[in-house]
Design an enzyme around this catalytic site. Structure first.
Site, mmCIF file in Angstrom:
data_model
loop_
_atom_site.group_PDB
_atom_site.id
_atom_site.type_symbol
_atom_site.label_atom_id
_atom_site.label_comp_id
_atom_site.label_asym_id
_atom_site.label_seq_id
_atom_site.Cartn_x
_atom_site.Cartn_y
_atom_site.Cartn_z
ATOM 1 N N TRP A 1 50.471 -30.093 -2.136
ATOM 2 C CA TRP A 1 51.739 -29.543 -2.636
ATOM 3 C C TRP A 1 52.929 -30.254 -2.007
ATOM 4 O O TRP A 1 53.946 -30.497 -2.672
ATOM 5 C CB TRP A 1 51.806 -28.029 -2.433
ATOM 6 C CG TRP A 1 50.730 -27.359 -3.232
ATOM 7 C CD1 TRP A 1 49.599 -26.758 -2.765
ATOM 8 C CD2 TRP A 1 50.636 -27.294 -4.667
ATOM 9 N NE1 TRP A 1 48.829 -26.320 -3.813
ATOM 10 C CE2 TRP A 1 49.436 -26.631 -4.983
ATOM 11 C CE3 TRP A 1 51.459 -27.733 -5.717
ATOM 12 C CZ2 TRP A 1 49.034 -26.390 -6.308
ATOM 13 C CZ3 TRP A 1 51.061 -27.495 -7.031
ATOM 14 C CH2 TRP A 1 49.873 -26.832 -7.313
ATOM 15 N N ASP B 1 58.728 -24.529 1.263
ATOM 16 C CA ASP B 1 57.928 -24.028 0.151
ATOM 17 C C ASP B 1 56.997 -22.977 0.753
ATOM 18 O O ASP B 1 56.056 -23.305 1.462
ATOM 19 C CB ASP B 1 57.129 -25.180 -0.471
ATOM 20 C CG ASP B 1 56.127 -24.693 -1.520
ATOM 21 O OD1 ASP B 1 56.069 -23.474 -1.785
ATOM 22 O OD2 ASP B 1 55.400 -25.548 -2.065
ATOM 23 N N LYS C 1 51.233 -15.403 -5.643
ATOM 24 C CA LYS C 1 50.223 -15.276 -4.578
ATOM 25 C C LYS C 1 50.507 -14.025 -3.751
ATOM 26 O O LYS C 1 49.738 -13.083 -3.750
ATOM 27 C CB LYS C 1 50.204 -16.528 -3.710
ATOM 28 C CG LYS C 1 49.793 -17.747 -4.515
ATOM 29 C CD LYS C 1 50.131 -19.013 -3.831
ATOM 30 C CE LYS C 1 50.161 -20.171 -4.796
ATOM 31 N NZ LYS C 1 48.897 -20.424 -5.483
HETATM 32 N N1 PMP Z 1 53.391 -24.880 -3.627
HETATM 33 C C1 PMP Z 1 52.282 -24.298 -3.135
HETATM 34 C C2 PMP Z 1 52.094 -24.234 -1.656
HETATM 35 C C3 PMP Z 1 51.328 -23.778 -4.001
HETATM 36 O O1 PMP Z 1 50.212 -23.214 -3.522
HETATM 37 C C4 PMP Z 1 51.545 -23.849 -5.409
HETATM 38 C C5 PMP Z 1 50.610 -23.254 -6.414
HETATM 39 N N2 PMP Z 1 49.303 -23.167 -6.112
HETATM 40 C C6 PMP Z 1 52.705 -24.480 -5.855
HETATM 41 C C7 PMP Z 1 53.603 -24.962 -4.945
HETATM 42 C C8 PMP Z 1 52.980 -24.611 -7.329
HETATM 43 O O2 PMP Z 1 53.432 -23.410 -7.789
HETATM 44 P P1 PMP Z 1 53.741 -23.132 -9.333
HETATM 45 O O3 PMP Z 1 52.413 -23.069 -10.011
HETATM 46 O O4 PMP Z 1 54.456 -21.815 -9.281
HETATM 47 O O5 PMP Z 1 54.585 -24.231 -9.837
#
Ligand code: PMP
Length: 360
Positions: free
Chosen positions: A103, A171, A195
């Site tokens: 990520w 994030d 989450k």
């Molecule tokens: N950052 C992290 C740490 C994540 O775990 C995720 C999704 N698993 C995201 C960003 C992406 O999130 P989204 O699907 O809401 O774009």
């Protein structure tokens, strides 16, 4: 009463059942209005109260000062990968990132589209199995970005880097509100709700006043934080149902006793699971050897063979424990045990792990 399994998925993830009940009721009829929360106008005074209350409750839980705004946006955390650099870059000042996994890399990729980007620390050298202990802070940076919990690799920052005057951006998609923290040390925090905070469809952004107006005038209206701050997150139609459910999750956290209580439960759950892994280390191997880097939210581990891992996931499913398969980048098993995941589910998994090891 609906059937409930133990949901170990990484996200969308388990929600408090009491919240699901309230959401079902609100979907049926909202506040005696003769309409559903799914149908309500975002301009209705009843919805205005929902969104304002959620903003206020979040600020209260996080202990944020008056200089912070709470936004409910769309586009997921993934859109924030772009909105952060788009709004917060300062001409001539590089964009600094810590790379702790998949990520982070996606966030870095978007930053690179918009300006000079530096990776100031990385755990790439050991397949992202730790959190770098030293995070260099460059005073000339526009900001420093971290991914506070690495959903795929099972690592988590347990110490907030001290970035001085450089705004710290995080994030927190997979560990938002999992413990007490001095949230006032951050310039901006973002998290997809699905989450720890609610259903998919809404992204929470917490932004400090001084960063709101950094964006250039040429920034597209919808992508500018100032637009949403100016209209208190009602510039356009928000995902009303998701916002409502997030609001209910915040109330559930308050009922638990706030972040202190949530933290105590999360420590207990993670402790149970990591202790089990340690005590059966001849069979189970945590992928994060460095104890100080271990995530309380996503516990990742391997078994002696991939065949055994497949068998583990299958047998767990037969016992109503779903979503234990690890992410393909890491393999093995991942038990995601977010705020709403019950202690009993972790206890059940530990018993199952013992039985599985004995049988294998
Ligand atoms: N950052 C992290 C740490 C994540 O775990 C995720 C999704 N698993 C995201 C960003 C992406 O999130 P989204 O699907 O809401 O774009």
């Amino acid at each position: 009463m609906a059937k409930r399994v133990f949901n170990f998925y990484a996200g969308p993830a388990t929600l408090p059942f009491s919240v699901i009940e309230k959401a079902s009721q609100a979907a049926f009829e909202f506040q005696g209005l003769g309409l559903s929360i799914l149908e309500i106008s975002h301009r209705a005074k009843e919805f205005d109260q929902v969104i304002k209350e959620a903003q206020r409750d979040l600020k209260e839980l996080m202990g944020l000062g008056d200089d912070y705004y709470v936004l409910f946006l769309q586009g997921g955390a993934s859109l924030q990968f772009h909105m952060v650099p788009l709004n917060l870059r300062v001409a001539g000042k590089p964009l600094d990132y810590v790379n702790t996994g998949a990520w982070s890399k996606k966030a870095i990729k978007e930053a690179k589209l918009l300006g000079e980007t530096r990776v100031v620390a990385s755990s790439d050298d050991q397949n992202f199995s730790y959190i770098p202990s030293k995070i260099p802070v460059n005073p000339d940076a526009s900001y420093l970005h971290i991914t506070s919990n690495n959903t795929i690799f099972g690592t988590q920052f347990h110490t907030i880097p001290d970035t001085g005057d450089v705004p710290l951006i995080a994030d927190m998609s997979s560990d938002m509100l999992c413990k007490q923290m001095d949230f006032n040390r951050f310039g901006l925090i973002y998290a997809g709700a699905q989450k720890n905070m609610g259903p998919a469809g809404v992204t929470i952004v917490v932004i400090r006043d001084d960063l709101v107006k950094r964006a250039a005038d040429t920034t597209p209206t919808m992508l500018k934080y100032a637009t949403h701050v100016g209209k208190e997150s009602l510039f356009n139609t928000p995902p009303a149902f998701s916002v409502y459910v997030v609001g209910q999750v915040l109330k559930w956290i308050q009922e638990q006793g706030g972040l202190a209580a949530v933290e105590a439960t999360n420590r207990k759950k993670a402790g149970l699971l990591y202790d089990a892994l340690e005590s059966m280390s001849d069979f189970y191997r945590p992928t994060v050897a460095d104890k100080a880097s271990r995530s309380w939210m996503n516990v990742t581990f391997r078994l002696p063979s991939e065949d055994l891992e497949k068998e583990f996931v299958k047998s767990a499913l037969e016992q109503d424990m779903v979503g234990l398969k690890g992410h393909r980048d890491v393999g093995g098993i991942r038990a995601s045990i977010y705020n709403a995941f019950p202690v009993e589910g972790v206890e059940k998994l530990v018993v199952f792990m013992k039985q599985f090891r004995e049988k294998a």
